[in-house]
Enzyme design. Sequence first.
Site, PDB file in Angstrom:
ATOM      1  CG  ASP A 115      29.253  54.151  34.318  1.00 27.77           C
ATOM      2  OD1 ASP A 115      29.950  54.764  33.490  1.00 27.77           O
ATOM      3  OD2 ASP A 115      28.484  53.224  34.002  1.00 27.77           O
TER       4      ASP A 115
ATOM      5  CG  ASP B 238      31.699  48.394  33.591  1.00 30.36           C
ATOM      6  OD1 ASP B 238      32.072  49.531  33.247  1.00 30.36           O
ATOM      7  OD2 ASP B 238      30.498  48.052  33.657  1.00 30.36           O
TER       8      ASP B 238
ATOM      9  CE1 TYR C 191      25.960  45.968  34.937  1.00 35.12           C
ATOM     10  CE2 TYR C 191      27.601  45.935  33.189  1.00 35.12           C
ATOM     11  CZ  TYR C 191      26.859  46.631  34.114  1.00 35.12           C
ATOM     12  OH  TYR C 191      27.024  47.992  34.234  1.00 35.12           O
TER      13      TYR C 191
ATOM     14  CG  ASP D 156      36.187  50.878  22.493  1.00 28.00           C
ATOM     15  OD1 ASP D 156      35.495  49.885  22.237  1.00 28.00           O
ATOM     16  OD2 ASP D 156      36.968  51.399  21.668  1.00 28.00           O
TER      17      ASP D 156
END
Lengths: 119, 119
Positions: A37, A94, A13, A91
């Site tokens: 997200d 995930d 990723y 910051d």
Amino acid sequence: METADKLAAVDRYIEAFEKADLGMIRALYADDAVVEDPVGTDPHRGIEAICAFYEGALGAGAKLALSGTPRCAGNAVAFPFQVILPGMKMDVIDVFEFNDAGKVVSMRAYWGPENAIPG
Amino acid sequence: METADKLAAVDRYIEAFEKADLGMIRALYADDAVVEDPVGTDPHRGIEAICAFYEGALGAGAKLALSGTPRCAGNAVAFPFQVILPGMKMDVIDVFEFNDAGKVVSMRAYWGPENAIPG
């Protein structure tokens, strides 16, 4: 799914952002995956919507840098990192959840305006 | 729920471990909350089961230290920290989800054996 495979997915990723390689992102996700997200906003459902979302992020030149160790548990991995954009950092944490085929079926990104760092 | 209130809950959680104060933990959670620690194991359901779980952790002398900024998003906050026990530390990410009353209804803890740090 083995811990090593989950950690490898996190590495790929980050590499996908480094190379701005949308194909690498696509390869990580299941066709029916859901990306939220940040958490609390409308999710991107399905691989085409997800790729459209990432195309924007990659086009903006976003890079990712881990800011701590990934934490693997159950079918998931949570990892802290910074998104690096021209003029700012953010910051983020995930959380990936994987299906039995080793593809990400759910990504939830935790961040808010107070996580932005100028410069 | 305001970001400041979510951050305050994280602060109280850390303070509860510092003081080994089970009452502070109890006050953070909704009666019908669910705690899954680590993710992938059988959850502790309801405030009594949750308090029994924390009683063990507090009794073992566990302390918590943030290792990054809490990330607030939607009805949740994710935060990276170390659990500090005699002879070892553990990198963990917790995710709290809150109800409209400002109580934690879900806690999911992400960590695995590879997150243990001797010393």
